[in-house]
Write an enzyme that holds these catalytic residues in place. Structure first.
Site, PDB file in Angstrom:
ATOM      1  N   LYS A   1      -1.199   7.455  13.264  1.00 43.06           N
ATOM      2  CA  LYS A   1      -2.594   7.138  13.594  1.00 43.06           C
ATOM      3  C   LYS A   1      -3.394   8.411  13.888  1.00 43.06           C
ATOM      4  CE  LYS A   1      -2.623   2.678  13.067  1.00 43.06           C
ATOM      5  NZ  LYS A   1      -3.416   2.065  11.982  1.00 43.06           N
TER       6      LYS A   1
ATOM      7  N   VAL B   1       0.818  -1.226   0.000  1.00 46.24           N
ATOM      8  CA  VAL B   1       0.000   0.000   0.000  1.00 46.24           C
ATOM      9  C   VAL B   1       0.846   1.269   0.000  1.00 46.24           C
ATOM     10  CG1 VAL B   1      -1.999  -1.102   1.101  1.00 46.24           C
ATOM     11  CG2 VAL B   1      -0.262   0.026   2.534  1.00 46.24           C
TER      12      VAL B   1
ATOM     13  N   ILE C   1      -6.190  -5.427  20.816  1.00 47.17           N
ATOM     14  CA  ILE C   1      -6.901  -6.543  20.187  1.00 47.17           C
ATOM     15  C   ILE C   1      -5.926  -7.714  20.021  1.00 47.17           C
ATOM     16  CG2 ILE C   1      -8.324  -7.233  18.215  1.00 47.17           C
ATOM     17  CD1 ILE C   1      -9.488  -4.788  19.686  1.00 47.17           C
TER      18      ILE C   1
ATOM     19  N   SER D   1      -6.529   4.139  15.667  1.00 49.16           N
ATOM     20  CA  SER D   1      -6.113   3.456  16.900  1.00 49.16           C
ATOM     21  C   SER D   1      -6.364   4.363  18.090  1.00 49.16           C
ATOM     22  CB  SER D   1      -4.613   3.143  16.822  1.00 49.16           C
ATOM     23  OG  SER D   1      -4.140   2.637  18.052  1.00 49.16           O
TER      24      SER D   1
ATOM     25  N   ASN E   1      -6.890  -1.103   6.217  1.00 52.10           N
ATOM     26  CA  ASN E   1      -6.547  -1.779   7.475  1.00 52.10           C
ATOM     27  C   ASN E   1      -5.058  -2.101   7.588  1.00 52.10           C
ATOM     28  OD1 ASN E   1      -7.155  -3.869   9.803  1.00 52.10           O
ATOM     29  ND2 ASN E   1      -6.064  -5.002   8.208  1.00 52.10           N
TER      30      ASN E   1
ATOM     31  N   ALA F   1       1.925   9.274  15.646  1.00 49.51           N
ATOM     32  CA  ALA F   1       1.772  10.404  14.719  1.00 49.51           C
ATOM     33  C   ALA F   1       0.974   9.960  13.496  1.00 49.51           C
ATOM     34  CB  ALA F   1       3.146  10.928  14.304  1.00 49.51           C
TER      35      ALA F   1
ATOM     36  N   TYR G   1       4.352   5.805  15.086  1.00 48.10           N
ATOM     37  CA  TYR G   1       3.062   5.120  14.955  1.00 48.10           C
ATOM     38  C   TYR G   1       1.933   6.026  15.456  1.00 48.10           C
ATOM     39  CZ  TYR G   1      -0.457   1.393  15.618  1.00 48.10           C
ATOM     40  OH  TYR G   1      -1.600   0.620  15.574  1.00 48.10           O
TER      41      TYR G   1
END
Ligand SMILES: NC(=O)c1ccc[n+]([C@@H]2O[C@H](COP(=O)([O-])OP(=O)(O)OC[C@H]3O[C@@H](n4cnc5c(N)ncnc54)[C@H](O)[C@@H]3O)[C@@H](O)[C@H]2O)c1
Length: 254
Positions: free
Chosen positions: A158, A63, A187, A141, A89, A156, A154
């Protein structure tokens, strides 16, 4: 069935929540393109969907590469003729302290978790505009809401996903395309396999519900946001986190 005749792309569909979302979408009648950088994993998910008699196609995609996301949309149209739902996702997490983050770590986190969502949305929106309807669901998140330790890039990315969701919803106003986000908490997926067995991590205890979430519990929210039932919801998010964001006070605390 709540997604009958819909065609959905699920990125990162070879694992964890992406796989659970693909399965629930198929159960609700959707044809599902399982897009993942790991083709074997995508194929395993597709085998699971075909065993349910669902229409499904595995596609290898990175992606972070714009041309590959365009090709993903083209392959979806060749196989199924339309695209009604995109679930952004695919994601990854870099766990290390701020000063240890390399330039490569920073770019990798932003590219996979944020730029990938942008590229995939750009790939499918022209077709959704032709159809006059579409749903784009971005995995964000709880790390997009609060500072969490040792994952600065991560967090930043999200946080950026939530901004992208709101801004894209505005840009697509009046076009029948809803853009939403899901913010999961902790999760049980392969992304968390190390933490799940670490006795020092008590993420379940930080929730109101008192346990980790299951991938299918995120998938149920995705089904709702992909369905016509959510046509009046755009630019906003559903937090599937067992009350983590409000629930970190302990009994006995003042
Ligand atoms: N697990 C959690 O507790 C949690 C919490 C909040 C948010 N999230 C987010 O939810 C999403 C799914 O997480 P998960 O726990 O199921 O992860 P996971 O690690 O189980 O699966 C991620 C999938 O994304 C794929 N992927 C990675 N880089 C890619 C790329 N460049 N192109 C295409 N595919 C790629 C991987 O191959 C894998 O199949 C991610 O965006 C993650 O950041 C997870």
């Amino acid at each position: 069935m709540r997604l009958a005749d819909k065609v959905a792309i699920v990125t990162g569909g070879g694992s964890g929540m992406g796989r659970a979302i693909a399965v629930e979408f198929a159960r609700q009648g959707a044809a599902v393109v399982v897009a993942d950088i790991n083709y074997d994993a995508a194929s395993d998910t597709v085998a699971q969907l075909k065993a349910m008699s669902a229409r499904a196609l595995p596609v290898k995609v990175d992606v972070t590469k714009r041309a590959e996301t365009q090709s993903l949309c083209e392959q979806t149209l060749e196989a199924f003729g339309r695209v009604d739902v995109l679930v952004n996702n695919a994601g990854a997490r870099c766990l290390k302290s701020f000063l240890d983050h390399t330039e490569e770590d920073w770019h990798r986190m932003i590219d996979i978790n944020l730029t990938g969502h942008f590229f995939c949305a750009q790939a499918v929106v022209p077709q959704m505009l032709k159809q006059g309807k579409g749903k784009i669901i971005n995995l964000a998140s709880i790390a997009g809401h609060v500072g969490r330790p040792d994952r600065v890039a991560y967090c930043a990315a999200k946080t950026g996903v939530l901004g992208l969701t709101r801004a894209l919803a505005m840009d697509l106003r009046g076009k029948g395309i809803c853009v939403t986000a899901i913010s999961p908490g902790s999760i049980e997926t392969p992304m968390n396999s190390a933490a799940a067995t670490d006795a020092n991590v008590d993420w379940g205890g930080e929730t109101v519900v008192g346990r980790w979430g299951r991938p299918e519990e995120v998938a149920y929210a995705a089904v709702f946001l992909a369905s016509d039932e959510s046509d009046y919801i755009t630019g906003s998010e559903i937090e599937v986190e067992g009350g983590w964001l409000i629930g970190r006070a302990r009994d006995g605390e003042l």
